[in-house]
Write an enzyme that holds these catalytic residues in place. Structure first.
Site, PDB file in Angstrom:
ATOM      1  N   ARG A 104      28.974  51.972 -68.942  1.00  0.00           N
ATOM      2  CA  ARG A 104      30.352  51.599 -68.971  1.00  0.00           C
ATOM      3  C   ARG A 104      30.686  51.752 -70.438  1.00  0.00           C
ATOM      4  NH1 ARG A 104      33.590  46.635 -66.411  1.00  0.00           N
ATOM      5  NH2 ARG A 104      33.586  47.845 -64.458  1.00  0.00           N
ATOM      6  N   HIS A 131      36.886  55.350 -62.817  1.00  0.00           N
ATOM      7  CA  HIS A 131      36.147  54.283 -62.304  1.00  0.00           C
ATOM      8  C   HIS A 131      35.711  54.679 -60.911  1.00  0.00           C
ATOM      9  CE1 HIS A 131      34.447  50.442 -62.085  1.00  0.00           C
ATOM     10  NE2 HIS A 131      35.306  49.641 -62.024  1.00  0.00           N
ATOM     11  N   GLN A 134      34.123  52.220 -58.275  1.00  0.00           N
ATOM     12  CA  GLN A 134      35.138  51.247 -57.538  1.00  0.00           C
ATOM     13  C   GLN A 134      35.679  51.744 -56.414  1.00  0.00           C
ATOM     14  OE1 GLN A 134      36.125  48.005 -58.701  1.00  0.00           O
ATOM     15  NE2 GLN A 134      36.719  47.863 -56.444  1.00  0.00           N
ATOM     16  N   ASP A 219      46.445  47.496 -60.204  1.00  0.00           N
ATOM     17  CA  ASP A 219      45.241  47.075 -61.286  1.00  0.00           C
ATOM     18  C   ASP A 219      46.046  46.440 -62.618  1.00  0.00           C
ATOM     19  OD1 ASP A 219      43.048  46.983 -62.960  1.00  0.00           O
ATOM     20  OD2 ASP A 219      42.786  49.218 -63.333  1.00  0.00           O
ATOM     21  N   CYS A 259      40.954  46.017 -57.746  1.00  0.00           N
ATOM     22  CA  CYS A 259      39.611  46.117 -58.275  1.00  0.00           C
ATOM     23  C   CYS A 259      39.068  44.756 -58.950  1.00  0.00           C
ATOM     24  CB  CYS A 259      39.435  47.341 -59.198  1.00  0.00           C
ATOM     25  SG  CYS A 259      40.194  47.096 -60.816  1.00  0.00           S
ATOM     26  N   ARG A 287      31.005  46.436 -53.846  1.00  0.00           N
ATOM     27  CA  ARG A 287      30.476  47.100 -54.672  1.00  0.00           C
ATOM     28  C   ARG A 287      28.934  47.394 -54.708  1.00  0.00           C
ATOM     29  NH1 ARG A 287      33.413  47.391 -59.767  1.00  0.00           N
ATOM     30  NH2 ARG A 287      31.618  48.683 -60.262  1.00  0.00           N
TER      31      ARG A 287
END
Ligand code: CP
Ligand code: NVA
Length: 305
Positions: A104, A131, A134, A219, A259, A287
């Site tokens: 990340r 991402h 996700q 988001d 998310c 996840r």
């Protein structure tokens, strides 16, 4: 040995992505029925974090342990990465000792450079541009609640950020239509809109995006690394909140996803996470299952001769 990485959704075929989603559902059933499945005893996952995380860190570490392996948490704050050791040198060293790595970080080029020097599979666990992990969880969640997402309409409300870019690629890979509502100046980058014009379009308002949607997603307004823009973004995004009124415009069975982490009173209304069609907790749990399926896929690909 076939070395495969997962830096964006485009690294896998649509058929491979479908397989991962159905495998994730099987692994979820195994986990929920307390059955042990440990094909990767002795395998080690490296987890490089240059940004904060709750879900990603916990799901990867727990997932690798459930698969029989273990995970090492590597923060740039206390490795040589944070003191300027080149990513290429780090990739050669780390991948000589571990079996699979997730990263990340900020610039998407960092995961690309790491992957090009890595001897083991590399997973993008969020960059400024993508991402993809996700999206595996989001699609699994949609499938579990509503069946195939192919041919459905998804509304992205808010920033044209890393999550939005991955939704654009997902629209292509899974064959759904994406309507994007972003304030002026915060739309996704032109290169994504041009390449994916066949499945993703920017519309004039949050309301336009929500009409007839089967899934509404949003988001945070300011992503990690944009904290100093918080105030200016609050003004720009004021008409882009997902709330109960917006949900009314969509199909009555329209799902809501985020998310997480979420900011109540900003991109969502105070009680949006408790909305009857919100599936954010399943989405977060998935996840774990989706990434276990991804790890299994990548490690098995590598074992192929
Ligand atoms: N959704 C997500 O990636 O959460 P974290 O930042 O907590 O990992
Ligand atoms: N767009 C957000 C997602 C967090 C999971 C960020 O990059 O901070």
């Amino acid at each position: 040995m076939a070395l495969r990485h997962f830096l964006t959704l485009r690294d896998l075929s649509s058929a491979e992505l479908e397989r991962i989603i159905s495998r994730a559902q099987e692994l979820k059933k195994l986990q929920h029925s307390h059955q042990t499945y440990q094909p990767f005893i002795g395998k080690v996952l490296g987890m490089i974090f240059e940004k904060s995380s709750t879900r990603t860190r916990v799901s990867f570490e727990a997932g690798m342990s459930q698969l029989g392996g273990s995970a090492i948490f590597l923060s740039s704050r206390d490795t040589q990465l944070g003191r300027g050791e080149p990513i290429e040198d780090s990739a050669r060293v780390i991948s000589s000792m571990l079996d699979i790595v997730m990263i990340r970080t900020f610039g998407h080029d960092i995961v690309e450079r790491f992957a090009s020097y890595s001897k083991v599979p590399v997973i993008n666990a969020l960059t400024d541009d993508h991402h993809p992990c996700q999206l595996l969880a989001d699609i699994q969640t949609f499938v579990e609640h509503r069946g195939s997402i192919q041919g459905k309409t998804v509304a992205w409300i808010g920033d044209g950020n890393n999550m939005c870019n991955s939704y654009i690629e997902a629209a292509h890979m899974w064959g759904f239509k994406l309507k994007i509502a972003s304030p002026k100046g915060y739309e996704p980058q032109e290169r994504f809109l041009t390449e994916y014009a066949h499945c993703a379009e920017v519309v004039a308002s949050a309301e336009d995006a929500a009409v007839n949607a089967d899934l509404i997603v949003t988001d945070v307004w300011a992503s990690m690394g944009q904290e100093e823009e918080q105030k200016i973004r609050e003004k720009a995004f004021a008409n882009y909140q997902v709330n109960e009124n917006l949900m009314q415009l969509a199909h009555s069975d329209c799902l809501f996803m985020h998310c997480l982490p979420a900011h109540r009173g900003e991109e969502i209304s105070e009680h949006m996470l408790e909305h009857k069609n919100a599936v954010v907790w399943d989405e977060a749990e998935n996840r774990l299952h989706a990434q276990k399926a991804l790890i299994e896929f990548l490690l098995k690909e590598q074992q192929k001769t």
